[in-house]
Design a protein around this motif. Structure first.
Motif, PDB file in Angstrom:
ATOM      1  N   GLY A  17       0.759  -1.063   0.064  1.00 20.56           N
ATOM      2  CA  GLY A  17      -0.059  -0.077   0.123  1.00 20.56           C
ATOM      3  C   GLY A  17       0.849   1.331   0.107  1.00 20.56           C
ATOM      4  N   LEU A  18       1.886   1.125   0.737  1.00 25.82           N
ATOM      5  CA  LEU A  18       2.852   2.657   0.795  1.00 25.82           C
ATOM      6  C   LEU A  18       3.498   2.586  -0.654  1.00 25.82           C
ATOM      7  CD1 LEU A  18       4.530   4.626   2.368  1.00 25.82           C
ATOM      8  CD2 LEU A  18       6.211   2.787   2.706  1.00 25.82           C
ATOM      9  N   VAL A  19       3.891   1.622  -1.627  1.00 30.93           N
ATOM     10  CA  VAL A  19       4.469   1.699  -2.561  1.00 30.93           C
ATOM     11  C   VAL A  19       3.473   2.316  -3.479  1.00 30.93           C
ATOM     12  CG1 VAL A  19       5.194   0.415  -4.503  1.00 30.93           C
ATOM     13  CG2 VAL A  19       6.049  -0.234  -2.539  1.00 30.93           C
ATOM     14  N   LYS A  20       2.246   1.758  -3.499  1.00 33.34           N
ATOM     15  CA  LYS A  20       1.085   2.517  -4.147  1.00 33.34           C
ATOM     16  C   LYS A  20       0.748   3.844  -4.141  1.00 33.34           C
ATOM     17  CE  LYS A  20      -1.500  -1.930  -5.233  1.00 33.34           C
ATOM     18  NZ  LYS A  20      -2.926  -2.324  -4.981  1.00 33.34           N
ATOM     19  N   ALA A  21       0.998   4.147  -2.813  1.00 31.63           N
ATOM     20  CA  ALA A  21       0.608   5.640  -2.324  1.00 31.63           C
ATOM     21  C   ALA A  21       1.606   6.533  -2.868  1.00 31.63           C
ATOM     22  CB  ALA A  21       0.498   5.609  -0.715  1.00 31.63           C
ATOM     23  N   VAL A  22       2.996   6.138  -3.036  1.00 29.91           N
ATOM     24  CA  VAL A  22       4.246   6.878  -3.154  1.00 29.91           C
ATOM     25  C   VAL A  22       4.075   7.066  -4.604  1.00 29.91           C
ATOM     26  CG1 VAL A  22       6.717   6.992  -3.596  1.00 29.91           C
ATOM     27  CG2 VAL A  22       5.778   6.456  -1.321  1.00 29.91           C
ATOM     28  N   ARG A  23       3.702   6.066  -5.580  1.00 34.02           N
ATOM     29  CA  ARG A  23       3.574   6.270  -6.940  1.00 34.02           C
ATOM     30  C   ARG A  23       2.308   7.269  -7.308  1.00 34.02           C
ATOM     31  NH1 ARG A  23       6.365   2.913 -10.237  1.00 34.02           N
ATOM     32  NH2 ARG A  23       7.537   1.473  -9.268  1.00 34.02           N
ATOM     33  N   ARG A  24       1.358   7.134  -6.601  1.00 31.12           N
ATOM     34  CA  ARG A  24       0.293   7.710  -7.027  1.00 31.12           C
ATOM     35  C   ARG A  24      -0.048   9.045  -6.413  1.00 31.12           C
ATOM     36  NH1 ARG A  24      -4.010   2.927  -5.766  1.00 31.12           N
ATOM     37  NH2 ARG A  24      -3.161   1.324  -7.504  1.00 31.12           N
ATOM     38  N   TYR A  25       0.683   9.446  -5.490  1.00 26.64           N
ATOM     39  CA  TYR A  25       0.559  10.851  -4.997  1.00 26.64           C
ATOM     40  C   TYR A  25       0.953  11.991  -5.869  1.00 26.64           C
ATOM     41  CZ  TYR A  25       1.685  14.622  -1.657  1.00 26.64           C
ATOM     42  OH  TYR A  25       1.523  15.724  -0.665  1.00 26.64           O
ATOM     43  N   ASP A  26       0.287  12.903  -5.767  1.00 24.05           N
ATOM     44  CA  ASP A  26       0.327  14.136  -6.496  1.00 24.05           C
ATOM     45  C   ASP A  26       0.604  15.342  -5.427  1.00 24.05           C
ATOM     46  OD1 ASP A  26       0.548  16.137  -8.314  1.00 24.05           O
ATOM     47  OD2 ASP A  26      -1.622  15.877  -9.038  1.00 24.05           O
ATOM     48  N   PRO A  27       1.837  15.835  -5.355  1.00 24.31           N
ATOM     49  CA  PRO A  27       2.007  16.965  -4.654  1.00 24.31           C
ATOM     50  C   PRO A  27       1.473  18.185  -4.932  1.00 24.31           C
ATOM     51  CG  PRO A  27       3.851  16.613  -5.845  1.00 24.31           C
ATOM     52  CD  PRO A  27       2.876  15.506  -6.221  1.00 24.31           C
ATOM     53  N   GLU A  28       0.735  18.343  -6.125  1.00 22.66           N
ATOM     54  CA  GLU A  28       0.048  19.548  -6.686  1.00 22.66           C
ATOM     55  C   GLU A  28      -1.264  19.821  -5.896  1.00 22.66           C
ATOM     56  OE1 GLU A  28       1.417  21.862  -8.438  1.00 22.66           O
ATOM     57  OE2 GLU A  28       3.619  20.827  -8.424  1.00 22.66           O
ATOM     58  N   ARG A  29      -1.774  18.503  -5.541  1.00 24.59           N
ATOM     59  CA  ARG A  29      -3.006  18.550  -5.018  1.00 24.59           C
ATOM     60  C   ARG A  29      -3.223  19.395  -3.542  1.00 24.59           C
ATOM     61  NH1 ARG A  29      -6.996  15.542  -7.435  1.00 24.59           N
ATOM     62  NH2 ARG A  29      -6.282  13.947  -8.958  1.00 24.59           N
ATOM     63  N   GLY A  30      -1.878  19.658  -3.091  1.00 27.28           N
ATOM     64  CA  GLY A  30      -1.870  20.480  -1.873  1.00 27.28           C
ATOM     65  C   GLY A  30      -2.024  19.623  -0.471  1.00 27.28           C
ATOM     66  N   SER A  31      -2.461  18.361  -0.478  1.00 27.01           N
ATOM     67  CA  SER A  31      -2.553  17.756   0.727  1.00 27.01           C
ATOM     68  C   SER A  31      -1.069  17.121   1.112  1.00 27.01           C
ATOM     69  CB  SER A  31      -3.736  16.665   0.921  1.00 27.01           C
ATOM     70  OG  SER A  31      -3.256  15.642  -0.431  1.00 27.01           O
ATOM     71  N   ALA A  32      -0.998  16.827   2.649  1.00 33.66           N
ATOM     72  CA  ALA A  32       0.398  16.298   3.005  1.00 33.66           C
ATOM     73  C   ALA A  32       0.216  14.832   2.336  1.00 33.66           C
ATOM     74  CB  ALA A  32       0.498  16.368   4.463  1.00 33.66           C
ATOM     75  N   PHE A  33       1.300  14.209   2.176  1.00 32.76           N
ATOM     76  CA  PHE A  33       1.565  12.853   1.905  1.00 32.76           C
ATOM     77  C   PHE A  33       0.941  12.043   2.812  1.00 32.76           C
ATOM     78  CE2 PHE A  33       3.666   8.966   2.033  1.00 32.76           C
ATOM     79  CZ  PHE A  33       3.486   8.214   0.865  1.00 32.76           C
ATOM     80  N   ALA A  34       1.162  12.008   4.045  1.00 34.98           N
ATOM     81  CA  ALA A  34       0.505  11.384   5.184  1.00 34.98           C
ATOM     82  C   ALA A  34      -1.225  11.291   5.016  1.00 34.98           C
ATOM     83  CB  ALA A  34       0.967  11.747   6.580  1.00 34.98           C
ATOM     84  N   SER A  35      -1.466  12.269   4.728  1.00 35.89           N
ATOM     85  CA  SER A  35      -2.917  12.176   4.515  1.00 35.89           C
ATOM     86  C   SER A  35      -3.697  11.510   3.534  1.00 35.89           C
ATOM     87  CB  SER A  35      -3.777  13.706   4.299  1.00 35.89           C
ATOM     88  OG  SER A  35      -3.134  14.528   5.447  1.00 35.89           O
ATOM     89  N   TYR A  36      -2.535  11.452   2.636  1.00 33.41           N
ATOM     90  CA  TYR A  36      -3.157  10.381   1.448  1.00 33.41           C
ATOM     91  C   TYR A  36      -2.580   9.083   1.624  1.00 33.41           C
ATOM     92  CZ  TYR A  36      -2.934   8.524  -3.244  1.00 33.41           C
ATOM     93  OH  TYR A  36      -3.316   7.567  -4.599  1.00 33.41           O
ATOM     94  N   ALA A  37      -1.526   8.671   2.158  1.00 28.66           N
ATOM     95  CA  ALA A  37      -0.926   7.393   2.454  1.00 28.66           C
ATOM     96  C   ALA A  37      -1.465   6.631   3.442  1.00 28.66           C
ATOM     97  CB  ALA A  37       0.459   7.449   2.849  1.00 28.66           C
ATOM     98  N   VAL A  38      -1.895   7.145   4.438  1.00 28.98           N
ATOM     99  CA  VAL A  38      -2.620   6.312   5.535  1.00 28.98           C
ATOM    100  C   VAL A  38      -4.024   5.848   4.864  1.00 28.98           C
ATOM    101  CG1 VAL A  38      -3.747   6.449   7.749  1.00 28.98           C
ATOM    102  CG2 VAL A  38      -1.607   7.736   7.638  1.00 28.98           C
TER     103      VAL A  38
END
Length: 264
Positions: free
Chosen positions: A73-94
């Motif tokens: 799940g962490l690998v998927k989150a890192v691959r899909r996370y888009d910093p341009e959306r403005g939310s912190a990575f933890a908020s998306y990864a958890v």
């Protein structure tokens, strides 16, 4: 590389500030450099993934397997996370990691297919029982207490309680508790009853037997119900044994076709 985010808005003690790395990942073209940077970010967030996996311990799955699912799940989150959306990575990864773990339980841990709603009811009941039981000596809370605690109906509580015992299937070779000589669950199962099929066949034949000519009906009766030999039947009717044999064969074939045609 990454350090703990100062003044982070989320409550995760292992939250890191990897915003710079994610901006670099977004700017890099696909290739070894981009993949290496992703792996570096994954390693930095592994403690959080391990902690999330630990929240699902004691549910019938090995901790090592849960950690592997969390890492996926962490690998998927890192691959899909888009910093341009403005939310912190933890908020998306958890939620991504937790969702991957829950899917693992739903898709791989149940011995039978169980609707998602029933699985969710099971989880709510299990959590409520743990919250309402303060010590090992406490009695299990009643259905009404669990319903009041969770806001669920008593019917849903009962359904969730049934699912608590249905997480894994029981082998038919499993020895029954208190049984002697290896008496297993399979020994309690019945076998197919051929008499049921014979009843259907007999009931289907009755009207057709009544419709036969008297001589043919009597020959069949003597042969199959009185166990008379064909030679004795031939003597009784004054015909040859071969004639009796042909009458029996033709009549049985015709009856079989009539019954088969009705069944089809």
């Amino acid at each position: 590389m990454a350090v703990r985010a100062a003044g982070s808005k989320h409550s995760h003690d292992d939250a890191l500030d990897t915003s710079a790395e994610f901006r670099r990942i977004a700017a890099l073209p696909d290739g070894p450099e981009k993949e290496a940077l992703r792996q570096e970010v994954v390693r930095a967030w592994m403690p959080m993934a391990e902690r999330l996996a630990g929240q699902f311990r004691n549910r019938g799955e090995a901790p090592e397997d849960l950690e592997q699912v969390a890492m996926l799940g962490l690998v998927k989150a890192v691959r899909r996370y888009d910093p341009e959306r403005g939310s912190a990575f933890a908020s998306y990864a958890v939620p991504t990691i937790v969702g991957e773990i829950k899917r693992h339980f739903r898709d791989h841990m149940w011995g039978l297919h169980v609707p998602r709603r029933v699985q969710e009811l099971r989880n709510r009941v299990r959590t409520a029982v743990r919250e309402l039981t303060n010590s090992a000596d406490d009695r299990s809370p009643s259905v009404g207490v669990i319903a009041h605690h969770t806001g669920m109906s008593e019917e849903d509580v009962l359904l969730g309680m049934e699912a608590l015992e249905s997480f894994r299937t029981l082998s038919l070779d499993a020895e029954l508790p208190g049984a002697d000589d290896g008496y297993s669950l399979a020994d309690t199962l019945g076998a197919a009853e051929p008499a049921y099929e014979r009843v259907i066949q007999r009931e289907s034949l009755k009207p057709r037997l009544r419709a036969l000519p008297d001589r043919e009906r009597e020959i069949l009766y003597l042969r199959f119900f009185c166990d008379e030999t064909q030679s004795r039947i031939a003597d009784r009717f004054g015909i040859s044994q071969m004639h009796v044999s042909r009458l029996i064969s033709r009549t049985c074939e015709r009856l079989g076709e009539q019954v088969g045609a009705k069944a089809a």
